[in-house]
Design an enzyme around this catalytic site. Sequence first.
Site: not given
Length: 208
Positions: A32, A35, A90
């Site tokens: 993640s 992101k 997240s």
Amino acid sequence: IEIKSNNAILYNLNDNNIIYEKNAYDKVQIASLTKIITAITYIENNDDLDTKITITNNMLKGLDGYVKVGLYNGLKITKRELLYALMLPSAADAAQALAISNSGSISAFADLMNEEVKKIGVKNTHFTNPVGMDDDNNYSTAYDIAQILKYALNNETFKTIFESDEYYISSINKKINKTVKDKERDYKIDTTVIKGAKTGFTTVAGLC
């Protein structure tokens, strides 16, 4: 310093200097941490973040096993709320909602992400999805992530979201918190000294 991580970099923004690095140029999957680029790509391609988009079933597909904030088909939610859901807990559903609402498909938004990293100037990074799902072609390096984050922090909207501890999403009546707060419990550390953070985990990428 001794750390258990295979790849790491410690970067001083005040003097633009690398203090410590460990396998910082290895191409690895980054879960993640993806992101970070999802967020800055979206912010730079959207003017009014307080307009609402409508969540569709297509945005919610293929997310079993990933963290979700609780979006559902037909929900109307602001772009800004989705960005906070993306960065703090997240949320994978927020990532796909942002990507598809912006570009029409995951792959088209991934192309936009790759254009963004070319603009930033990093050489060993490539994305196939906005979530950070395990994929041989979704990778970066510790060094490149440092450069991407350095670039993103120049954007005040990104910086505000990145430095937030919590946020209330009125569209779903839910307060969200940043994932780094979990590390207080897991590792017995004081996270109040951490101004902003993004964590990630998949089986292949490990703890990021």
